[in-house]
Scaffold this motif. Structure first.
Motif, short mmCIF file in Angstrom:
data_model
loop_
_atom_site.label_atom_id
_atom_site.label_comp_id
_atom_site.label_asym_id
_atom_site.label_seq_id
_atom_site.Cartn_x
_atom_site.Cartn_y
_atom_site.Cartn_z
N ALA A 122 0.84 -1.19 0.00
CA ALA A 122 0.00 0.00 0.00
C ALA A 122 0.87 1.24 0.00
CB ALA A 122 -0.92 0.00 1.22
N SER A 123 0.49 2.22 -0.81
CA SER A 123 1.23 3.47 -0.96
C SER A 123 0.68 4.54 -0.02
CB SER A 123 1.13 3.95 -2.41
OG SER A 123 1.45 5.32 -2.51
N TYR A 124 1.54 5.07 0.82
CA TYR A 124 1.15 6.15 1.73
C TYR A 124 0.76 7.40 0.92
CZ TYR A 124 1.61 9.90 5.21
OH TYR A 124 1.39 10.99 6.02
N GLY A 178 5.82 -4.84 7.22
CA GLY A 178 7.06 -4.19 6.84
C GLY A 178 6.78 -2.85 6.18
N VAL A 179 7.78 -1.98 6.22
CA VAL A 179 7.67 -0.66 5.60
C VAL A 179 8.90 -0.45 4.74
CG1 VAL A 179 7.50 1.82 5.99
CG2 VAL A 179 6.36 0.24 7.56
N THR A 180 8.68 -0.03 3.48
CA THR A 180 9.78 0.21 2.54
C THR A 180 9.74 1.66 2.09
OG1 THR A 180 9.64 -2.07 1.74
CG2 THR A 180 10.82 -0.50 0.36
N GLU A 181 10.92 2.27 2.06
CA GLU A 181 11.01 3.64 1.55
C GLU A 181 11.39 3.56 0.07
OE1 GLU A 181 10.12 6.23 3.14
OE2 GLU A 181 9.79 5.19 5.04
N TYR A 182 10.39 3.75 -0.78
CA TYR A 182 10.60 3.66 -2.22
C TYR A 182 11.24 4.95 -2.74
CZ TYR A 182 9.46 3.23 -7.21
OH TYR A 182 9.53 3.17 -8.58
N GLY A 183 12.30 4.79 -3.53
CA GLY A 183 12.97 5.95 -4.10
C GLY A 183 13.60 6.85 -3.06
N GLY A 206 16.68 3.07 -6.85
CA GLY A 206 15.75 2.13 -6.24
C GLY A 206 14.35 2.21 -6.80
N LEU A 207 14.22 2.68 -8.05
CA LEU A 207 12.90 2.82 -8.66
C LEU A 207 12.48 1.59 -9.43
CD1 LEU A 207 13.28 6.50 -9.94
CD2 LEU A 207 12.14 5.71 -7.86
N SER A 208 13.45 0.83 -9.93
CA SER A 208 13.17 -0.41 -10.65
C SER A 208 14.47 -1.17 -10.76
CB SER A 208 12.58 -0.14 -12.04
OG SER A 208 13.58 0.34 -12.93
N GLU A 209 14.43 -2.33 -11.43
CA GLU A 209 15.64 -3.12 -11.63
C GLU A 209 16.37 -2.71 -12.91
OE1 GLU A 209 16.80 -5.28 -9.44
OE2 GLU A 209 15.10 -4.79 -8.14
N GLU A 210 15.78 -1.81 -13.67
CA GLU A 210 16.38 -1.44 -14.95
C GLU A 210 17.58 -0.51 -14.73
OE1 GLU A 210 13.57 0.09 -17.70
OE2 GLU A 210 12.15 -1.56 -17.43
N GLY A 211 18.75 -0.93 -15.23
CA GLY A 211 19.95 -0.13 -15.09
C GLY A 211 20.72 -0.01 -16.37
N GLY A 212 20.05 -0.25 -17.50
CA GLY A 212 20.73 -0.21 -18.79
C GLY A 212 20.96 1.18 -19.32
N GLY A 213 20.35 2.16 -18.72
CA GLY A 213 20.50 3.54 -19.17
C GLY A 213 20.05 4.50 -18.11
N ILE A 214 20.41 5.77 -18.29
CA ILE A 214 20.02 6.77 -17.30
C ILE A 214 18.57 7.19 -17.50
CG2 ILE A 214 22.39 7.64 -17.06
CD1 ILE A 214 21.61 9.97 -18.89
N ILE A 215 18.01 7.87 -16.50
CA ILE A 215 16.64 8.38 -16.59
C ILE A 215 16.63 9.61 -17.50
CG2 ILE A 215 14.73 9.38 -15.29
CD1 ILE A 215 15.78 7.88 -12.83
N PHE A 234 14.38 16.05 -7.79
CA PHE A 234 13.68 15.05 -8.59
C PHE A 234 12.40 14.60 -7.89
CE2 PHE A 234 13.60 10.41 -10.02
CZ PHE A 234 12.89 10.70 -11.18
N ALA A 235 12.43 14.45 -6.56
CA ALA A 235 11.24 14.00 -5.83
C ALA A 235 10.11 15.01 -5.92
CB ALA A 235 11.59 13.72 -4.38
N ASP A 236 10.44 16.29 -6.15
CA ASP A 236 9.39 17.31 -6.33
C ASP A 236 8.88 17.31 -7.76
OD1 ASP A 236 9.75 18.02 -3.71
OD2 ASP A 236 11.05 19.73 -4.15
N ALA A 237 9.77 17.06 -8.72
CA ALA A 237 9.38 17.06 -10.12
C ALA A 237 8.48 15.87 -10.45
CB ALA A 237 10.63 17.03 -11.00
N VAL A 238 8.79 14.70 -9.87
CA VAL A 238 8.00 13.49 -10.09
C VAL A 238 7.66 12.92 -8.71
CG1 VAL A 238 7.87 11.25 -11.25
CG2 VAL A 238 9.31 13.07 -12.21
N PRO A 239 6.59 13.41 -8.08
CA PRO A 239 6.31 13.03 -6.69
C PRO A 239 6.20 11.52 -6.46
CG PRO A 239 4.96 14.90 -7.33
CD PRO A 239 5.63 14.40 -8.58
N ASN A 240 5.67 10.76 -7.43
CA ASN A 240 5.50 9.33 -7.22
C ASN A 240 6.81 8.57 -7.19
OD1 ASN A 240 2.79 9.65 -7.01
ND2 ASN A 240 2.27 8.71 -8.98
N ALA A 241 7.92 9.26 -7.50
CA ALA A 241 9.23 8.61 -7.40
C ALA A 241 9.67 8.47 -5.95
CB ALA A 241 10.28 9.38 -8.20
N ARG A 242 8.96 9.06 -5.04
CA ARG A 242 9.29 8.95 -3.60
C ARG A 242 8.04 8.61 -2.83
NH1 ARG A 242 10.59 7.42 0.46
NH2 ARG A 242 11.77 8.42 2.14
#
Length: 818
Positions: free
Chosen positions: A3-5, A35-40, A129-138, A151-159
């Protein structure tokens, strides 16, 4: 359930509680946060920057020097080896000096790379920590944010903060964020409102009912099938807010349309499926026709995971005009999946029978996000909302046009709108809260809690009782006690007093329970470990043990190997030994006590339920500072004798059962019966090799099983015997007999021949070899002579002892050992 806070805060604008407070409130109300995970977590220290220049590294091929604008007139150059660095003007994400990236446990510091110092790093999703993809930059879309924006302000769902909630199976409403938001609002006493399904950006000049004809052949297994459509769809990657939202919750982002179905499932807790309408094959008339029907035995379907599955008649399918396209409630088929060239989409949202979905999923070894929810029961009243939400998102995120209306098939009802679902009515008496929990909750608070949970509460009747209409998203509420539980759960379980209420015992402890307890204590005191075994087994195992045929067969067994009730306790013990040996544990000493279920004694009677005790020993007997030796039949005899003696409180006799007399599950060379008071109550011996092989036990096992019901009255009480006043005279005699003569028969003959003066007869030695002739054995007995009223003379003892030798000689051909 993850569940996303952040999502919960969007659904509850009045929510001010911190993630820690939400965690505690959910857990105290029965929705345990495991458990609680801090995404991004690293995104807060990263910046959105604009690429202003790119040039090759002076000494290292494959690397480039990228100049970026950090905003406020600041620029810097970093070394980057990613293959997807955008041209000048593109937006990327920079981790500046000092930034800490928890996903890689990395703190950014100046670093010399092939002679060039880089004071920062352009980040990939895996590094943040956003995904397992590491083949290129964002690479961010142009216009996402100004350079220098966190970045967390520009794309809020990344955090986000993600809760891992361990939901019990009776709370399917917690499998969607709307359900969790409603629950949290009730717990915190804040307002909850249904979120808008969104605006339809464009509407096509076509009705949903004209896209496909829907037929449901089994209205019990599919009580409601809903459909909606969108045309002129453009398949592409999801926007970052959607991508990161589903990825934060453990769902891989695939494309905009597929991600929409997953987002709606995570929002409402209602799985849905998207079909490529152009890949849905027409029927013989040339029309697109979707049919919900049972599979034909042997029919096949390739599911989205690429596996071709062989179906049975109990499987429910979604079919097009030519065959299966989805396994209802479990997974879609590969033939109609959304692909890059998809232009027309047909959305499905349905209500499938939970038990049917569970059977299909177990049968095919599948557990999907969809089956997990359908097995527990989804809200049958939100089909229209789910479809509207998916279509609205498709028009916004995929440039599509929505087909007008929806398709709803509910039994004999077909229309654009669904038929209302009747809500369950439950009578609620507020005083029952105190009576069942010991907590006084005001009536107004109880009513308010139920209303916040989505219930409709009537005005009180003359007796003070309320009629409560239970919402369709709560299939677990069916009686007044359930409503009381909801009230006290929201009010606070910690308010329930800890003192025990007065309890009137239903009956005294005794009978079979006391007998079973005593048998367990006896076995444990002998060094055996208790095995807790199922009462269920399979006919194959009973047949392998030559046990009585099953008298009780289950209509809906948990598994094929647990389809009947046992007729012997050995099935569970031997299963435990098999499991232990497959895991490398060879030495086992275990027992169990429980009922077996035999054929009824009369027509129409219930099964004959008998209480028994059993043990199984295998491997080596315990040894200390000496070479280990394996258990043998004498060990089994010792355990069996002591268990039977302590349970019965009576003398126990062992009756050999050689050859055809042996029970079929025992080896004929070591089998024996256990007799108490002239009644046969059990048997023991080595398990027959055929049974060992059939059950794959990988080695010899010794077993024992005995009836307990004959001793339900308790062990026989010992009788008092006065302490002897006169001395005893003990004589030893060693008799050489043929090896095949049982020692027990010789002992019985010695006891009878010694007459009334013999107080005790005990075998204390058995010897073969030496001067004992081949094929013979020397049995040494000690006979204790005593008279209760006088001192015996030597002549009296000699006469009695001579009769012992004479009887043994005449009856067994025994001779005295030299």
């Amino acid at each position: 359930m993850k569940a996303s806070y952040r999502w919960l805060r969007e659904l509850l604008p009045a929510l001010t509680a911190s993630p820690k407070d939400v965690n505690e409130r959910f857990t105290h109300a029965g929705l345990e946060v495991e458990g609680v995970t801090e995404y991004g977590a690293g995104t807060e220290s990263c910046l959105v920057v604009r690429v202003t220049g790119v040039r090759p590294h002076p000494t290292k091929s494959g690397l480039r020097l990228v100049t970026v604008d950090r905003g406020a007139g600041q620029s810097q150059e970093v070394v980057c080896g990613a293959p997807n660095v955008p041209d000048p003007g593109g937006l990327v994400v920079l981790a500046p000096l000092g930034a800490y990236l928890p996903a890689k446990d990395l703190t950014i510091a100046p670093r010399a790379i092939a002679g060039v110092t880089s004071e920062g790093m352009l980040c990939s999703e895996s590094e943040l920590g956003l995904s397992e993809e590491g083949g290129g930059i964002i690479v961010l879309p142009i216009g996402t944010a100004e350079p220098g924006t966190p970045f967390a302000d520009a794309v809020p769902n990344a955090r986000d903060t993600v809760f891992e909630i361990g939901l019990t199976p009776n709370r399917p409403d917690g499998l969607g964020h709307i359900g969790l938001a409603r629950e949290l609002a009730a717990l915190l006493g804040i307002a909850f409102e249904w979120p808008s399904t969104g605006e339809i950006a464009k509407t096509a000049d076509v009705d949903a009912k004209d896209l496909a004809l829907v037929t449901v052949e089994d209205a019990e297994r599919c009580s409601h099938y809903g459909g909606a459509g969108a045309i002129d769809v453009t398949i592409g990657p999801s926007p970052l807010w959607l991508r990161y939202r589903v990825q934060a919750l453990g769902v891989r982002s695939i494309s905009n349309v597929v991600d929409i179905t997953n987002l709606v499932m995570l929002e409402y807790g209602h799985p849905m499926h998207a079909f490529d309408l152009d890949r849905v094959r027409p029927d013989a008339s040339g029309k697109k026709h979707i049919t919900v029907r049972h599979a034909k035995d042997g029919e096949t379907l390739e599911t989205l995971d690429g596996v071709e599955r062989k179906l049975v008649a109990d499987d429910l399918l979604i079919c097009d005009g030519q065959g299966p396209v989805a396994l209802a409630g479990v997974m879609g088929g590969a033939s109609s999946e959304i692909q890059a060239d998809t232009k027309r989409v047909f959305y499905e949202a349905a209500t499938f029978d939970a038990r049917g979905v569970r059977r299909t999923a177990r049968r095919h070894g599948m557990h999907t996000e969809s089956s997990h929810r359908f097995e527990r029961g989804i809200d049958p009243g939100d089909v229209a909302r789910v479809l509207d939400r998916a279509v609205a998102l498709t028009t916004t995120l995929a440039g599509a046009s929505a087909a007008r209306g929806r398709i709803h098939v509910q039994g004999d009802h077909q229309g654009v709108e669904p038929r209302p679902i009747a809500k369950r009515a439950v009578r609620f008496r507020p005083q029952r809260v105190r009576e069942l929990t010991g907590v006084d909750v005001p009536v107004a608070e109880s009513v308010g809690i139920l209303e916040r949970l989505g219930c409709e509460v009537s005005k009180p009747a003359a007796d003070g009782a309320y009629e409560v209409l239970v919402p369709t998203h709560r299939p677990d509420i069916g009686r007044e006690a359930d409503l009381v539980e909801e009230v006290i759960r929201v009010h606070g379980m910690d308010a329930v007093p800890t003192e025990l209420p007065p309890i009137r015992a239903s009956r005294d402890v005794g009978g079979r329970e006391e007998l079973a307890r005593r048998a367990k204590e006896i076995c444990a005191s002998l060094g055996l470990a208790e095995a807790i075994t199922f009462s269920f087994t399979s006919p194959r195992v009973l047949e392998a043990l030559a046990a009585p045929a099953p008298a009780v067969k289950l209509d809906n067994p948990m598994a094929e190997h647990q389809s009947v009730l046992r007729t012997t306790l050995l099935v569970g013990l031997l299963d435990a030994i098999g499991n232990a040996r497959r895991r490398g544990e060879r030495d086992v000493r275990e027992f169990t006590v429980g009922p077996v279920f035999l054929a009824p004694n009369g027509e129409g009677a219930l099964p004959d339920e008998r209480l028994r005790v059993a043990f199984a020993i295998a491997g080596d007997r315990p040894a200390w500072l000496e070479k280990a030796t394996p258990f043998d039949v004498w060990d089994a005899k010792g355990y069996a004798l002591e268990i039977a003696r302590r349970v019965s409180g009576q003398p126990v006799e062992i009756e050999p059962a050689p050859g055809a007399k042996a029970p079929a599950h025992l080896h004929p060379r070591g089998a024996a019966f256990v007799n108490v008071g002239g009644q046969r109550v059990g048997s023991f011996g080595p398990l027959h090799p055929d049974a060992v092989d059939a059950l794959e036990l990988d080695g010899e096992v010794l077993v024992f099983e005995m009836e307990l019901d004959p001793f339900a009255a308790g062990a026989a009480l010992p009788k008092f015997t006065a302490i002897p006043r006169f001395p005893a005279s003990a004589r030893d005699v060693a008799l050489v007999v043929k090896d095949g003569i049982p020692a027990g028969e010789v002992e019985a003959a010695v006891r009878a021949a010694a007459g009334p003066l013999a107080e005790a007869v005990r075998l204390f030695d058995r010897f073969v070899g030496g001067q004992v002739p081949a094929g013979h054995a020397s049995l040494a007995f000690r006979v204790v002579y005593r008279s209760p009223d006088r001192t015996l003379t030597d002549a009296e003892v000699d006469a009695a002892h001579a009769n012992v030798v004479a009887t043994a000689s005449s009856k067994f051909g025994a001779t005295l050992r030299a």
